[in-house]
Design an enzyme around this catalytic site. Structure first.
Site, PDB file in Angstrom:
ATOM      1  N   GLU A 244      -1.985  -8.730   3.604  1.00 26.40           N
ATOM      2  CA  GLU A 244      -1.986  -9.222   4.991  1.00 26.40           C
ATOM      3  C   GLU A 244      -3.402  -9.492   5.498  1.00 26.40           C
ATOM      4  O   GLU A 244      -3.584 -10.247   6.469  1.00 26.40           O
ATOM      5  CB  GLU A 244      -1.267  -8.227   5.916  1.00 26.40           C
ATOM      6  CG  GLU A 244      -2.034  -6.981   6.281  1.00 26.40           C
ATOM      7  CD  GLU A 244      -1.990  -5.887   5.228  1.00 26.40           C
ATOM      8  OE1 GLU A 244      -2.493  -4.778   5.506  1.00 26.40           O
ATOM      9  OE2 GLU A 244      -1.451  -6.130   4.116  1.00 26.40           O
TER      10      GLU A 244
ATOM     11  N   CYS B 176       0.830  -1.211   0.000  1.00 27.56           N
ATOM     12  CA  CYS B 176       0.000   0.000   0.000  1.00 27.56           C
ATOM     13  C   CYS B 176       0.867   1.265   0.000  1.00 27.56           C
ATOM     14  O   CYS B 176       1.432   1.601  -1.024  1.00 27.56           O
ATOM     15  CB  CYS B 176      -0.993  -0.025   1.156  1.00 27.56           C
ATOM     16  SG  CYS B 176      -2.319   1.189   0.930  1.00 27.56           S
TER      17      CYS B 176
ATOM     18  N   HIS C 211      -3.817  -4.864   0.171  1.00 24.43           N
ATOM     19  CA  HIS C 211      -3.374  -5.295   1.502  1.00 24.43           C
ATOM     20  C   HIS C 211      -3.420  -6.826   1.602  1.00 24.43           C
ATOM     21  O   HIS C 211      -4.392  -7.395   2.111  1.00 24.43           O
ATOM     22  CB  HIS C 211      -4.264  -4.670   2.586  1.00 24.43           C
ATOM     23  CG  HIS C 211      -3.949  -3.238   2.852  1.00 24.43           C
ATOM     24  ND1 HIS C 211      -3.030  -2.846   3.799  1.00 24.43           N
ATOM     25  CD2 HIS C 211      -4.414  -2.093   2.288  1.00 24.43           C
ATOM     26  CE1 HIS C 211      -2.956  -1.524   3.823  1.00 24.43           C
ATOM     27  NE2 HIS C 211      -3.769  -1.044   2.906  1.00 24.43           N
TER      28      HIS C 211
END
Length: 228
Positions: free
Chosen positions: A212, A109, A210
């Protein structure tokens, strides 16, 4: 021995007390790939922070504030969000230090944005006003399609040329830095991933979404596998 990686962080103020903050999703994703994160506080002097790179095996650049426009010789836009000049200086130094040491880099990001700026590129400061399109990239609940360049490191890492990813950003790459090549795009053409243009460069993947927060952990596994 465990593989330790340096991880950038943001800072926030809670009830008047300033704190260093890192979303636990990053920790879980890195631990799931067999990596131990070493958080680098954004208030450290850049030269002090770079000393940590001699003791780690990789660098992760995480999400957070907008990059200060002065870093890419631009005038602040009226929709510019919060910036942190100390964090900018720290991360620019970490990128240079990691590249000099040939450490693998995973940028997420804000990470793709600061990598692009570090290597000579520029940013859209606010996509809705500077590059309006059919996708609301700042909608935290939205997802959009992704087109991935066949044969790229991104393709080899994810194992697909198409995906659906989350989106929560209002900035993105405008002019791509000369040492980079774009390897993934959203359906409206916004650059969503970049990697070194030269095949002889260090392992580096930079993404706008993202990972994660996704069940899929291929990017983190690929990062871990790139560490000797």
């Amino acid at each position: 021995m465990s593989k330790v990686v340096a991880v950038s962080a943001t800072r926030r103020t809670d009830d008047g007390r300033e704190r260093v903050a890192l979303n636990t999703a990053y920790v879980r994703a890195l631990a799931g790939a067999g990596l131990v994160p070493l958080v680098i506080p954004p208030i450290l002097a850049p030269e002090a922070a770079c000393g940590a790179l001699d003791r780690v095996q990789g660098l992760v650049l995480t999400g957070g504030e907008d990059v200060e426009p002065a870093r890419y010789r631009a005038t602040p836009h009226s929709k510019l969000g919060e910036v942190d000049p100390l964090r900018d200086a720290l991360e620019l130094a970490l990128i240079a230090g990691a590249r000099a040491r040939r450490l693998p880099i995973l940028a997420i990001c804000r990470g793709i944005q600061v990598v692009n700026v570090a290597l000579g590129g520029t940013l859209y400061q606010d996509l809705p006003t500077e590059r309006p399109g059919p996708i609301d990239h700042s909608d935290t609940g939205s997802r959009h399609g992704l087109r991935i360049e066949p044969g790229s490191l991104m393709h080899r890492t994810l194992g697909t040329v198409g995906a659906v990813v989350n989106s929560r950003h209002h900035q993105a790459i405008r002019d791509l830095a000369p040492p980079l090549r774009a390897t993934a795009w959203s359906e409206d053409g916004v650059i969503e991933a970049a990697e070194p243009r030269s095949g002889g460069e260090l392992w580096m993947l930079a993404v706008q979404w993202h990972p994660e927060d996704e069940v899929e952990s291929a990017l983190f596994r690929g990062f871990a596998e790139a560490i000797p």
